[in-house]
Design an enzyme around this catalytic site. Structure first.
Site, PDB file in Angstrom:
ATOM      1  N   GLY A 124       0.823  -1.209   0.000  1.00 29.71           N
ATOM      2  CA  GLY A 124       0.000   0.000   0.000  1.00 29.71           C
ATOM      3  C   GLY A 124       0.847   1.244   0.000  1.00 29.71           C
ATOM      4  O   GLY A 124       1.286   1.725   1.048  1.00 29.71           O
ATOM      5  N   LEU A 125       1.058   1.779  -1.188  1.00 28.29           N
ATOM      6  CA  LEU A 125       1.825   3.007  -1.354  1.00 28.29           C
ATOM      7  C   LEU A 125       0.869   4.156  -1.703  1.00 28.29           C
ATOM      8  O   LEU A 125       0.864   5.205  -1.068  1.00 28.29           O
ATOM      9  CB  LEU A 125       2.857   2.785  -2.473  1.00 28.29           C
ATOM     10  CG  LEU A 125       3.653   3.968  -2.956  1.00 28.29           C
ATOM     11  CD1 LEU A 125       4.581   4.442  -1.846  1.00 28.29           C
ATOM     12  CD2 LEU A 125       4.490   3.568  -4.180  1.00 28.29           C
ATOM     13  N   THR A 126       0.029   3.911  -2.723  1.00 28.10           N
ATOM     14  CA  THR A 126      -0.844   4.965  -3.243  1.00 28.10           C
ATOM     15  C   THR A 126      -1.922   5.352  -2.228  1.00 28.10           C
ATOM     16  O   THR A 126      -2.457   4.502  -1.526  1.00 28.10           O
ATOM     17  CB  THR A 126      -1.525   4.478  -4.538  1.00 28.10           C
ATOM     18  OG1 THR A 126      -0.512   4.040  -5.436  1.00 28.10           O
ATOM     19  CG2 THR A 126      -2.335   5.583  -5.184  1.00 28.10           C
ATOM     20  N   ALA A 130      -2.243  10.917  -3.036  1.00 29.56           N
ATOM     21  CA  ALA A 130      -0.801  10.767  -3.308  1.00 29.56           C
ATOM     22  C   ALA A 130      -0.567   9.503  -4.118  1.00 29.56           C
ATOM     23  O   ALA A 130      -0.626   8.399  -3.585  1.00 29.56           O
ATOM     24  CB  ALA A 130      -0.018  10.717  -1.996  1.00 29.56           C
ATOM     25  N   SER A 132       1.402   9.332  -8.057  1.00 30.66           N
ATOM     26  CA  SER A 132       2.729   9.559  -8.649  1.00 30.66           C
ATOM     27  C   SER A 132       3.637  10.261  -7.641  1.00 30.66           C
ATOM     28  O   SER A 132       4.823   9.960  -7.524  1.00 30.66           O
ATOM     29  CB  SER A 132       2.612  10.430  -9.906  1.00 30.66           C
ATOM     30  OG  SER A 132       1.700   9.875 -10.811  1.00 30.66           O
ATOM     31  N   ILE A 335      -9.724  -5.017 -36.050  1.00 31.27           N
ATOM     32  CA  ILE A 335      -9.726  -6.167 -36.968  1.00 31.27           C
ATOM     33  C   ILE A 335     -10.966  -7.037 -36.738  1.00 31.27           C
ATOM     34  O   ILE A 335     -11.522  -7.603 -37.680  1.00 31.27           O
ATOM     35  CB  ILE A 335      -8.413  -6.981 -36.795  1.00 31.27           C
ATOM     36  CG1 ILE A 335      -7.237  -6.180 -37.370  1.00 31.27           C
ATOM     37  CG2 ILE A 335      -8.516  -8.356 -37.463  1.00 31.27           C
ATOM     38  CD1 ILE A 335      -5.864  -6.758 -37.078  1.00 31.27           C
ATOM     39  N   GLY A 337     -13.850  -5.946 -35.934  1.00 30.35           N
ATOM     40  CA  GLY A 337     -15.061  -5.220 -36.305  1.00 30.35           C
ATOM     41  C   GLY A 337     -16.066  -5.208 -35.158  1.00 30.35           C
ATOM     42  O   GLY A 337     -15.685  -5.089 -33.990  1.00 30.35           O
ATOM     43  N   GLU A 361       1.873   1.173 -11.260  1.00 28.98           N
ATOM     44  CA  GLU A 361       3.319   1.081 -10.970  1.00 28.98           C
ATOM     45  C   GLU A 361       4.116   2.139 -11.739  1.00 28.98           C
ATOM     46  O   GLU A 361       5.200   1.878 -12.243  1.00 28.98           O
ATOM     47  CB  GLU A 361       3.835  -0.347 -11.210  1.00 28.98           C
ATOM     48  CG  GLU A 361       3.128  -1.344 -10.287  1.00 28.98           C
ATOM     49  CD  GLU A 361       3.858  -2.650 -10.067  1.00 28.98           C
ATOM     50  OE1 GLU A 361       5.089  -2.675 -10.065  1.00 28.98           O
ATOM     51  OE2 GLU A 361       3.159  -3.654  -9.879  1.00 28.98           O
ATOM     52  N   GLU A 365       3.881   8.966 -18.042  1.00 30.33           N
ATOM     53  CA  GLU A 365       4.542  10.268 -17.840  1.00 30.33           C
ATOM     54  C   GLU A 365       5.693  10.121 -16.829  1.00 30.33           C
ATOM     55  O   GLU A 365       6.779  10.697 -17.007  1.00 30.33           O
ATOM     56  CB  GLU A 365       3.528  11.318 -17.342  1.00 30.33           C
ATOM     57  CG  GLU A 365       2.485  11.731 -18.364  1.00 30.33           C
ATOM     58  CD  GLU A 365       1.402  10.690 -18.592  1.00 30.33           C
ATOM     59  OE1 GLU A 365       1.186   9.827 -17.714  1.00 30.33           O
ATOM     60  OE2 GLU A 365       0.768  10.713 -19.672  1.00 30.33           O
TER      61      GLU A 365
END
Ligand SMILES: Cc1cc2nc3c(=O)[nH]c(=O)nc-3n(C[C@H](O)[C@H](O)[C@H](O)COP(=O)(O)OP(=O)(O)OC[C@H]3O[C@@H](n4cnc5c(N)ncnc54)[C@H](O)[C@@H]3O)c2cc1C
Length: 380
Positions: A124-126, A130, A132, A335, A337, A361, A365
């Protein structure tokens, strides 16, 4: 300059391909439609040894190289991106930080079940405000009477709420200008897993927001050194970029195969549509995209395996392969359709599954930012 995988790597690729074709691809449409996280299939992936690939045997792993892990992710991703990301995140975000930065006791506690696929872990970073800019983390952990008291929120965390999730490692502020990583076991009072998101794709992958409300964990759950959380997640993401590139290669490969098959079968104006250059050349361009995406990804994995610097190449692989996968799904859908717009056609699912590859991840950008900085540019 060798361009061949080793016989062991080729043999293992075939094992995973056979597994994915038999156990995953036939169910992928239904899992996608019904938003099912197939726990038994994940356990079977564990029995095949996929979750333990890059870890030592003492924790239940098989000491394989990173390239072999990438091959497994690619092959799963060729059948179903959701199962590919379940493996990628399970190994790269769940088990790897514990292996790379944990104490021996933490490794003994968590890794055997994670390597066996009996358990999954998340990273759990994001946060809601917060992503990027992960240094803007607001979640905080205060050390009170020998326990970390965690308060805050995390967003979009993969594998965090399955019935076999054992823990989530989170980043939190542990002091002024100080970010640390802390292991929070599932089921800890004050650790709330929110209902699953309604997503564009990856419907069989598990993604939740997490809340921490005076959530107390032992002081010993600190992962690695206090204040090293920022450094730890940057290293974790460098590896993850190559693995996500491999997931994208699997998707682009699937688009190529589906497109060529359909271009031979589908009749229009008295001939298979592959007779028309507009369609045949799309297939040719797809073949070139897949080849390039695979080469740049394997090269980055090889650099990591041989102990050479790989930061820039990992960012290049992630950037190129994920944008190639998005292009491949768009062209494959064209392709097919009208049938390409129908959910029972695999390329329709591929199209919805592709976009996140350019975001998770590290967005495209952010990859361009990393590459620009490696070029020595003073870019902000
Ligand atoms: C399905 C899914 C699963 C995920 N799994 C996990 C997980 O397991 N663990 C985890 O921690 N996170 C996870 N994430 C979060 C993911 O990594 C972030 O969404 C991603 O890093 C982008 O952050 P953000 O969404 O906050 O976008 P933002 O950072 O708000 O970015 C918005 C836009 O601004 C651009 N931007 C931002 N800063 C700059 C800059 N300096 N220069 C140029 N452009 C910029 C971005 O590229 C983007 O286009 C997941 C996300 C999803 C959707």
């Amino acid at each position: 300059m060798p361009f061949e995988l080793s016989p062991e790597q080729e043999a293992f690729r075939k094992v995973v391909r056979d597994f994915a074709e038999a156990e995953i691809a036939p169910h992928a449409e239904a899992w996608d439609r019904d938003h099912v996280f197939p726990v038994e299939t994940v356990r079977a992936m564990g029995e095949l040894g996929l979750f333990g690939l890059p870890f030592p045997e003492e924790y239940g792993g098989s000491n394989a190289d990173f390239t072999t892990l990438c091959l497994a992710i690619e092959e799963l991703g060729r059948g179903d991106q959701s199962m590919g990301i379940t493996l990628e995140a399970g190994v790269g975000l769940g088990a790897s930080p514990i292996f790379n930065f944990g104490t021996e006791e933490q490794k003994q506690q968590w890794l055997p079940d994670l390597c066996a696929g009996r358990a999954l872990a998340g990273f759990g970073l994001t946060e809601p405000d917060a992503g990027s800019d992960a240094g803007a983390t607001r979640t905080k952990a205060d050390l009170v009477d020998g326990e970390w008291v965690v308060n805050g929120a995390k967003a979009f965390i993969t594998n965090s709420g399955t019935s076999i999730t054992s823990c989530v490692t989170i980043t939190a502020r542990t002091g002024p200008g100080e970010i640390s990583s802390i292991i929070v076991p599932s089921g800890t009072p004050g650790f709330v897993v929110e209902p699953p998101y309604r997503k564009m794709g990856w419907h069989a992958s598990d993604t939740h927001g997490l809340l921490f409300d005076d959530c107390r964990v032992p002081e010993g759950n600190l992962l690695g050194e206090r204040g090293f959380g920022f450094k730890q997640f940057l290293a974790t993401l460098d590896d993850g970029r190559i693995a996500i590139a491999a997931l994208a290669v699997g998707l682009a490969q699937a688009c190529l195969e589906e497109s060529v098959r359909y271009a031979k079968e589908r009749q229009a104006f008295g001939a298979p549509i592959g007779r028309y250059q507009a369609v045949a050349f799309k297939c040719a361009d797809l073949a070139v995209l897949v080849e390039n995406a695979r080469l740049i990804t394997y090269k980055a994995a090889w650099l990591k395996d041989t102990g050479k610097p790989f930061k820039q190449e990992a960012a290049m692989a992630k950037l190129y392969a994920t944008e190639a996968a998005v292009t491949a799904t768009r062209e494959a859908t064209q392709i097919f359709g009208g049938y390409g717009f129908m959910d029972e056609t695999p390329v329709s699912r591929f199209y919805r599954d592709a976009k996140i590859l350019e975001i998770g991840e590290g967005t495209s950008e952010i990859q361009r930012l990393v590459i620009s900085r490696e070029l020595g540019l003073p870019v902000q």
